[in-house]
Structure formats: structure tokens, C-alpha cells
Scaffold this motif. Structure first.
Motif, PDB file in Angstrom:
ATOM      1  N   ASP A 261    -125.346 -58.520 -11.169  1.00  0.00           N
ATOM      2  CA  ASP A 261    -124.909 -59.033  -9.867  1.00  0.00           C
ATOM      3  C   ASP A 261    -126.092 -59.246  -8.923  1.00  0.00           C
ATOM      4  OD1 ASP A 261    -122.910 -59.967  -8.196  1.00  0.00           O
ATOM      5  OD2 ASP A 261    -122.609 -58.022  -7.236  1.00  0.00           O
ATOM      6  N   LEU A 262    -127.161 -59.847  -9.457  1.00  0.00           N
ATOM      7  CA  LEU A 262    -128.389 -60.033  -8.684  1.00  0.00           C
ATOM      8  C   LEU A 262    -128.748 -61.501  -8.475  1.00  0.00           C
ATOM      9  CD1 LEU A 262    -130.629 -57.241 -10.286  1.00  0.00           C
ATOM     10  CD2 LEU A 262    -129.630 -57.234  -7.990  1.00  0.00           C
ATOM     11  N   GLY A 263    -127.865 -62.408  -8.868  1.00  0.00           N
ATOM     12  CA  GLY A 263    -128.178 -63.825  -8.753  1.00  0.00           C
ATOM     13  C   GLY A 263    -128.466 -64.266  -7.327  1.00  0.00           C
ATOM     14  N   ASP A 264    -127.633 -63.855  -6.388  1.00  0.00           N
ATOM     15  CA  ASP A 264    -127.819 -64.249  -4.987  1.00  0.00           C
ATOM     16  C   ASP A 264    -129.110 -63.662  -4.416  1.00  0.00           C
ATOM     17  OD1 ASP A 264    -125.516 -65.730  -4.997  1.00  0.00           O
ATOM     18  OD2 ASP A 264    -124.271 -64.175  -4.079  1.00  0.00           O
ATOM     19  N   LEU A 265    -129.399 -62.405  -4.756  1.00  0.00           N
ATOM     20  CA  LEU A 265    -130.629 -61.776  -4.273  1.00  0.00           C
ATOM     21  C   LEU A 265    -131.864 -62.486  -4.826  1.00  0.00           C
ATOM     22  CD1 LEU A 265    -129.839 -57.949  -4.403  1.00  0.00           C
ATOM     23  CD2 LEU A 265    -130.207 -59.364  -2.375  1.00  0.00           C
ATOM     24  N   TYR A 266    -131.782 -62.888  -6.082  1.00  0.00           N
ATOM     25  CA  TYR A 266    -132.890 -63.628  -6.701  1.00  0.00           C
ATOM     26  C   TYR A 266    -133.148 -64.924  -5.944  1.00  0.00           C
ATOM     27  CZ  TYR A 266    -135.017 -66.976  -9.957  1.00  0.00           C
ATOM     28  OH  TYR A 266    -135.802 -67.959 -10.519  1.00  0.00           O
ATOM     29  N   LEU A 267    -132.092 -65.666  -5.642  1.00  0.00           N
ATOM     30  CA  LEU A 267    -132.253 -66.944  -4.950  1.00  0.00           C
ATOM     31  C   LEU A 267    -132.798 -66.754  -3.536  1.00  0.00           C
ATOM     32  CD1 LEU A 267    -128.986 -68.702  -6.176  1.00  0.00           C
ATOM     33  CD2 LEU A 267    -131.323 -69.352  -6.781  1.00  0.00           C
ATOM     34  N   LYS A 268    -132.354 -65.706  -2.862  1.00  0.00           N
ATOM     35  CA  LYS A 268    -132.860 -65.427  -1.510  1.00  0.00           C
ATOM     36  C   LYS A 268    -134.344 -65.076  -1.549  1.00  0.00           C
ATOM     37  CE  LYS A 268    -128.510 -63.895   0.565  1.00  0.00           C
ATOM     38  NZ  LYS A 268    -127.757 -62.747   1.130  1.00  0.00           N
ATOM     39  N   GLU A 269    -134.733 -64.255  -2.513  1.00  0.00           N
ATOM     40  CA  GLU A 269    -136.142 -63.876  -2.637  1.00  0.00           C
ATOM     41  C   GLU A 269    -136.991 -65.085  -3.012  1.00  0.00           C
ATOM     42  OE1 GLU A 269    -139.687 -61.976  -2.695  1.00  0.00           O
ATOM     43  OE2 GLU A 269    -137.782 -61.215  -1.887  1.00  0.00           O
ATOM     44  N   LEU A 270    -136.489 -65.896  -3.922  1.00  0.00           N
ATOM     45  CA  LEU A 270    -137.229 -67.081  -4.349  1.00  0.00           C
ATOM     46  C   LEU A 270    -137.393 -68.064  -3.196  1.00  0.00           C
ATOM     47  CD1 LEU A 270    -138.576 -68.604  -6.671  1.00  0.00           C
ATOM     48  CD2 LEU A 270    -136.327 -69.493  -7.316  1.00  0.00           C
ATOM     49  N   GLU A 271    -136.334 -68.259  -2.415  1.00  0.00           N
ATOM     50  CA  GLU A 271    -136.411 -69.174  -1.275  1.00  0.00           C
ATOM     51  C   GLU A 271    -137.400 -68.656  -0.229  1.00  0.00           C
ATOM     52  OE1 GLU A 271    -133.428 -71.259   1.983  1.00  0.00           O
ATOM     53  OE2 GLU A 271    -132.672 -70.729  -0.024  1.00  0.00           O
ATOM     54  N   ALA A 272    -137.447 -67.334  -0.042  1.00  0.00           N
ATOM     55  CA  ALA A 272    -138.415 -66.762   0.898  1.00  0.00           C
ATOM     56  C   ALA A 272    -139.838 -67.041   0.438  1.00  0.00           C
ATOM     57  CB  ALA A 272    -138.183 -65.252   1.023  1.00  0.00           C
ATOM     58  N   GLN A 273    -140.080 -66.971  -0.868  1.00  0.00           N
ATOM     59  CA  GLN A 273    -141.402 -67.265  -1.403  1.00  0.00           C
ATOM     60  C   GLN A 273    -141.739 -68.751  -1.259  1.00  0.00           C
ATOM     61  OE1 GLN A 273    -143.065 -65.396  -4.796  1.00  0.00           O
ATOM     62  NE2 GLN A 273    -141.418 -63.908  -4.969  1.00  0.00           N
ATOM     63  N   MET A 274    -140.746 -69.593  -1.424  1.00  0.00           N
ATOM     64  CA  MET A 274    -140.966 -71.028  -1.226  1.00  0.00           C
ATOM     65  C   MET A 274    -141.429 -71.303   0.208  1.00  0.00           C
ATOM     66  SD  MET A 274    -137.613 -72.702  -3.079  1.00  0.00           S
ATOM     67  CE  MET A 274    -137.214 -72.432  -4.798  1.00  0.00           C
ATOM     68  N   ARG A 275    -140.728 -70.690   1.166  1.00  0.00           N
ATOM     69  CA  ARG A 275    -141.078 -70.894   2.571  1.00  0.00           C
ATOM     70  C   ARG A 275    -142.501 -70.406   2.854  1.00  0.00           C
ATOM     71  NH1 ARG A 275    -136.677 -72.070   5.769  1.00  0.00           N
ATOM     72  NH2 ARG A 275    -134.626 -71.761   4.784  1.00  0.00           N
ATOM     73  N   THR A 276    -142.828 -69.239   2.327  1.00  0.00           N
ATOM     74  CA  THR A 276    -144.181 -68.688   2.540  1.00  0.00           C
ATOM     75  C   THR A 276    -145.236 -69.615   1.944  1.00  0.00           C
ATOM     76  OG1 THR A 276    -143.333 -66.432   2.512  1.00  0.00           O
ATOM     77  CG2 THR A 276    -145.677 -66.713   2.090  1.00  0.00           C
ATOM     78  N   TYR A 277    -144.985 -70.086   0.751  1.00  0.00           N
ATOM     79  CA  TYR A 277    -145.950 -70.976   0.091  1.00  0.00           C
ATOM     80  C   TYR A 277    -146.140 -72.271   0.890  1.00  0.00           C
ATOM     81  CZ  TYR A 277    -148.135 -74.005  -3.349  1.00  0.00           C
ATOM     82  OH  TYR A 277    -148.980 -74.879  -3.986  1.00  0.00           O
ATOM     83  N   MET A 278    -145.033 -72.855   1.347  1.00  0.00           N
ATOM     84  CA  MET A 278    -145.116 -74.118   2.084  1.00  0.00           C
ATOM     85  C   MET A 278    -145.796 -73.918   3.433  1.00  0.00           C
ATOM     86  SD  MET A 278    -141.447 -75.872   1.187  1.00  0.00           S
ATOM     87  CE  MET A 278    -140.928 -76.029  -0.528  1.00  0.00           C
ATOM     88  N   ASP A 279    -145.547 -72.765   4.068  1.00  0.00           N
ATOM     89  CA  ASP A 279    -146.228 -72.480   5.329  1.00  0.00           C
ATOM     90  C   ASP A 279    -147.738 -72.391   5.130  1.00  0.00           C
ATOM     91  OD1 ASP A 279    -143.867 -72.434   6.693  1.00  0.00           O
ATOM     92  OD2 ASP A 279    -143.639 -70.244   6.642  1.00  0.00           O
TER      93      ASP A 279
END
Length: 279
Positions: A261-279
Motif C-alpha cells: 500500500d505504498l503506491g501513492d507515497l511513491y508517487l508523492k516522493e517521486l513528484e517531490a524529486q521532480m520538482r527539486t530537480y527542475m528547480d
């Protein structure tokens, strides 16, 4: 036509691309057509069918693909064309034509986009060329390892998306897309769903920051034997979610996230990394 029977597979049971399985190609061809909203990318009309040989073995009858008799597969409308992209100089293609292919491939995490599976049609009245994408059997994989877009090397990929395509991207809803697939009888494996959601999140975030098709594609595709940028972000997300697990069980894999039951947490963490990388 594409079939859902046996096909070439690696010793691990995977198809020719990481995250694909033999027998899934037909449903992926169908899914690409279903998800090409408004036929923007011009994926040819595609249907799932069953073909059953007649008693005299000279003809095949088409049946409901949900049935039990015959061989299940996909069938696609024939597209008249003049050549494919490998046979023609890419400088002749309008930027919009390249962008519509790029948009489809990013959304579907295509692992097999090359010049030979993009058809070229010349319009006699205007002399302009349009591109028609085909062969989507290796889309919607359960891994980020083999994503491959030849168009990232085309100059048109470096230009920004036009306002019409930007509005189209803003209106996309990946969760709604998955529901639409299920309504048409296509249910993706959990890891394939996560890859699809991740790539759509990357697309939306990327265009909101002014990134081009090249910028986004270069994050998704391996430039060397090393992991792509998106793979590395996924690796770090999985590693973070794996902390606190029983010692010795190792890092979680994409296909294991649903059972924990970690799919949503994975996507949230991945999206946070995307934002950091793009910044």
C-alpha cells in the motif's frame, strides 16, 4: 495486426523491452488508440478482436474479443503512406507534427519509438507532411529502464509546445485515463500503472516550468548505459520508502508497492524529486 499470444521473450520472462511481458502487445496497441484523446497524435483506429478460422480454413471470421474462441489480438486500420521517418529528412516535418508524437510517447512511456514506426504522409493539395505513429506494443511498461525516443535528437523537439498543445496537456487526467482503459477492458499491471502516472506527472510538471519535449525526453531516456534521470529519481524514492523494512529484504521494487500500500507515497516522493530537480 497485433496478437496477444506468445512472442519473443528474455530468459527472465520479460518481452524485448524491460517492463513488458509477452502477450501484452495487442492490448497496448489498443490502449494507445484509446488514450490518444481527440486523435491529436493520429494513432490509427484500433480494435481488439478474436479471429477464428472457418471450417474450410480459407477465411477468418472476426468475433467479440471477450469471447473464448479464436486467437485474441488487435487490428488496426490501414494507413496509406509515402515513407517512414527513416527514409526521409526530418527537416521537412513541421514542429507540431513532431510534438504530437513526443506528447504521446512521453505519456505512454514508449520503449520503442524509432523512425521506422512513424509513417509519413504527403498531402497533395498543400505539399505538407503529416506523421502517423504506429507499433505501440511496447508502450505502458512496468519499468523506467528502456524508455526510448528517437525524436529527442530531432531539432523540432527543442522548440516549446504551442498554446493548443499546452492546453491539451493541462486538461490531461492520468487517473481518468486509467479508468477509461478499464472501461474498455484493459487493466494494467500495478507497476505499469505507476509508470504511467509518474510519466504523466513529469509531463505536466515539465511543461508548467517551460520545459521542451527534448528536456522531458532527455530525463526519461538513457543517454549512456547509466540510469536515466527519471530512473535515478525513482531509485531514490524506492530506497526512501524501503527504510525501516525488515533487515535483509532489500530495496522495494515497483511491482511490490501495491501489496505494501505504498503506491501513492511513491508517487508523492517521486513528484517531490521532480520538482527539486527542475528547480
Amino acid at each position: 495486426p497485433g496478437t496477444s499470444g506468445a512472442s519473443s521473450a528474455s530468459s527472465s520472462g520479460e518481452g524485448l523491452r524491460k517492463g513488458t511481458l509477452p502477450g501484452e502487445g495487442a492490448s497496448r496497441e489498443f490502449a494507445a488508440y484509446i488514450l490518444d484523446h481527440g486523435n491529436v497524435a493520429q494513432v490509427p483506429p484500433t480494435a481488439m478482436v478474436r479471429l477464428k478460422q472457418t471450417s474450410n480454413k480459407k477465411f477468418a471470421s472476426v468475433n467479440d474479443w471477450q469471447g473464448t474462441q479464436g486467437k485474441r489480438g488487435s487490428i488496426q486500420m490501414f494507413v496509406p503512406f509515402d515513407s517512414d521517418c527513416e527514409e526521409m529528412g526530418i527537416s521537412r516535418f513541421a514542429t507540431r507534427e513532431v510534438h504530437k508524437i513526443a506528447l504521446l510517447d512521453i505519456r505512454l512511456a514508449n520503449t520503442d519509438r524509432n523512425g521506422s514506426n512513424v509513417l509519413v504522409r504527403r498531402h497533395e493539395d498543400s505539399g505538407e507532411y503529416s506523421l502517423v505513429p504506429i507499433d505501440h506494443g511496447y508502450c505502458l511498461p512496468g519499468s523506467l529502464s528502456d524508455i526510448c525516443f528517437d525524436w529527442i535528437y530531432w531539432p523540432q523537439a527543442n522548440y516549446p509546445f504551442d498554446e493548443e498543445l499546452l492546453a491539451y496537456i493541462r486538461d490531461l487526467d492520468a487517473e481518468r485515463d486509467l479508468e477509461k482503459l478499464e472501461l474498455h477492458g484493459v487493466r494494467l499491471r500495478p507497476e505499469c500503472r505507476l509508470v504511467f502516472l509518474a510519466c504523466n506527472a513529469l509531463l505536466k510538471l515539465g511543461v508548467s516550468r517551460g520545459l521542451t519535449a527534448y528536456d522531458i525526453g532527455a530525463m526519461m531516456c538513457r543517454q549512456t548505459l547509466q540510469q536515466s534521470i527519471l530512473e535515478k529519481m525513482s531509485h531514490h524514492s524506492l530506497k526512501k520508502l524501503s527504510k525501516g523494512r525488515v533487515q535483509g529484504t532489500g530495496k522495494l521494487q515497483l511491482h511490490e508497492l501495491e501489496e505494501h500500500d505504498l503506491g501513492d507515497l511513491y508517487l508523492k516522493e517521486l513528484e517531490a524529486q521532480m520538482r527539486t530537480y527542475m528547480d
